[in-house]
Design an enzyme around this catalytic site. Structure first.
Site, short mmCIF file in Angstrom:
data_model
loop_
_atom_site.label_atom_id
_atom_site.label_comp_id
_atom_site.label_asym_id
_atom_site.label_seq_id
_atom_site.Cartn_x
_atom_site.Cartn_y
_atom_site.Cartn_z
CD GLU A 124 5.95 -9.70 32.39
OE1 GLU A 124 6.14 -9.29 33.55
OE2 GLU A 124 5.91 -8.95 31.39
CB VAL A 127 1.21 -6.46 27.71
CG1 VAL A 127 1.61 -5.28 26.84
CG2 VAL A 127 -0.18 -6.24 28.29
N GLY A 129 3.96 -10.42 24.69
CA GLY A 129 4.37 -11.83 24.60
C GLY A 129 5.47 -12.15 25.59
CB ILE A 131 8.69 -8.01 25.79
CG1 ILE A 131 8.91 -8.27 24.30
CG2 ILE A 131 9.52 -6.84 26.26
CD1 ILE A 131 8.42 -7.12 23.41
N GLY A 182 0.75 -17.70 9.27
CA GLY A 182 0.19 -18.12 10.56
C GLY A 182 0.24 -17.04 11.63
CD GLU A 185 -6.00 -15.44 16.11
OE1 GLU A 185 -6.84 -16.31 16.24
OE2 GLU A 185 -5.02 -15.29 16.86
CE LYS A 200 -1.15 -8.02 22.99
NZ LYS A 200 -0.60 -8.32 21.67
N GLY A 299 4.18 -15.70 19.69
CA GLY A 299 4.88 -16.94 19.35
C GLY A 299 4.88 -17.90 20.53
N1 HSE Z 1 -2.43 -11.43 18.00
C1 HSE Z 1 -1.41 -10.97 18.88
C2 HSE Z 1 -0.35 -10.21 18.10
C3 HSE Z 1 -0.80 -12.14 19.61
O1 HSE Z 1 -0.35 -10.30 16.86
O2 HSE Z 1 0.46 -9.51 18.68
C4 HSE Z 1 0.05 -11.78 20.79
O3 HSE Z 1 -0.65 -11.09 21.77
#
Ligand code: HSE
Length: 411
Positions: A124, A127, A129, A131, A182, A185, A200, A299
């Site tokens: 889950e 995709v 995060g 949600i 942050g 990356e 995704k 997050g």
């Molecule tokens: N790097 C991804 C984003 C992290 O910025 O959405 C979450 O999948």
């Protein structure tokens, strides 16, 4: 007692331990039995903290623990994460993950492995995060043919584009701010080149296609590196925002078209409300009609929220194969070639040009000039429903010597 093992004590892995500790009472009522994190495997050294006693660097110790029935994989990538996931599933332990790269690459095989070993492979959190989107698409919307998915599924690029729009920054300044905060990356390529969104939408499309696996490599993908402040001016002039969209559209005959690219998105579209690191995914079903899923797409605790919900599902349905998906490789590709996709686009041309000069390149199509604050340029919106293909657009722009750039218009 449900014993959990966590592979990888990074942002999401530590978030999972935190959410289980924070909401233990609620989770135990849901499960009707106690739950605990039994072991955490990570080769790195960590400062002393509430979970220090659970950490081990020894993978044999982790996999030999027969009390662990649900494994959380939050390592990421397709190397050791693939090896450990396969190993856990072969032991009959359900695996829950936020690792979209692994699901998008090896989903067919790992889901089969779970089925063969009477356990689950849930993702889950891969995709959107936190949600809920995977389970709603697979289960709650199971009665529908999914006709369209349009998502803002990458928080980092959405933050960058929002900064460019609201603070009038250029791309590199907005990227630096995202890195400082942050979000991005230090090597932000997977986000800004659209690869994260590509993985995704490949996962969502595989579910929408009823388990026909969509290989991410078949998806035409463009990132946001070339978006300029001029593009933002045109967006403003059109009452639109620029968003990195991941779009899936299905056809009755069992094929689909999929694209990841920056688009001009009209402000009246519900998903356009997602700014900053928020995600929004619009899903159209042939019975339900339109729906939208919105929330924090990344997050620590938000992503852990989805992982822990999967842990509960895995724990509640142990050995029953319940709710497990089944994906298969198609005999032949179901993804329509990019060149055949229909498109509407804003094209930018150098100087003050006469649009009649281009009518023959876009036969029987509307060509609408866009009035904006950008100087020494002409911008035209070309193509309406079903008239212009990507191939025609590429051929036309290659013949226009004043051509600067194009941006697709979502419709
Ligand atoms: N790097 C991804 C984003 C992290 O910025 O959405 C979450 O999948």
């Amino acid at each position: 007692m449900i014993n959990i093992g966590i592979l990888g004590f990074g942002v999401v892995g530590s978030g999972v331990a935190e959410v289980i500790a924070m909401n233990r009472e609620k989770l135990e009522r849901h499960l009707e039995q106690p739950i605990q994190v039994k072991k955490i495997l990570d080769v790195r050294d960590f400062e002393e903290g509430p979970f220090s006693g659970l950490l081990t660097k020894d993978s044999e110790e982790f996999f030999d623990d027969s009390d662990i029935s649900v494994v959380v994989e939050t390592i990421g990538g397709v190397g050791i994460a693939y090896e450990f996931t396969s190993r856990a599933l072969k032991q009959g332990k359900s695996v829950v993950t936020s690792n979209k790269e692994l699901v998008a690459t090896h989903g067919v095989e790992l889901l089969q492995l779970a089925k063969d070993n009477h356990c689950a492979y849930f993702f889950e959190a891969a995709v959107g995060g936190g949600i809920p989107i995977i389970r709603p698409l697979h289960r709650c919307l199971a009665a529908n043919r999914i006709t369209k998915i349009a998502g803002i599924v990458n928080g980092t690029t959405n933050y960058i584009l929002t900064q460019m729009e609201s603070s009038d920054m250029d791309f590199s300044a907005a990227l630096s701010r995202a890195q400082l905060k942050g979000y991005a990356e230090s090597n932000p390529s997977a986000d800004i080149d659209g690869i994260d969104a590509q993985r995704k939408i490949a996962i969502l499309s595989s579910i929408a296609m009823n388990g026909i696996y969509i290989d991410p490599d078949q998806i035409h993908t463009e990132g946001i590196k070339n978006i300029s402040s001029e593009d933002m001016s045109y967006a403003r002039a059109l009452g639109a925002k620029i968003k990195l969209l991941a779009i899936y559209k299905s056809y009755k005959e069992g094929s689909c078209e999929i694209i990841v690219a920056p688009h001009l998105l009209d402000r009246s579209e519900p998903i356009s409300v997602a700014d900053g690191v928020f995600n929004a995914i619009a899903v159209d079903g042939n019975a339900l009609g339109p729906s939208m899923f919105y929330g924090k797409g990344a997050g620590k605790l938000a992503t852990a929220s989805a992982v822990v919900a999967d842990v509960l599902d895995a724990a509640l349905h142990q050995s029953k194969n319940a709710h497990i998906m089944s994906w298969t490789h198609p005999q032949q590709t179901v993804v329509k070639p990019f060149e055949e996709m229909h498109v509407k686009a804003l094209i930018r041309l150098k100087g003050d040009v006469d649009i009649n000069k281009y009518r023959s390149l876009f036969p029987n199509m509307q060509i609408k000039p866009v009035v904006s604050a950008v100087r020494n340029e002409t911008a035209l919106v070309v193509g309406q429903e079903g008239t212009l293909t990507e191939k025609m657009l590429a051929e036309a722009t290659s013949q226009i010597k004043e051509f600067i750039a194009l941006i697709r218009v979502y419709n």
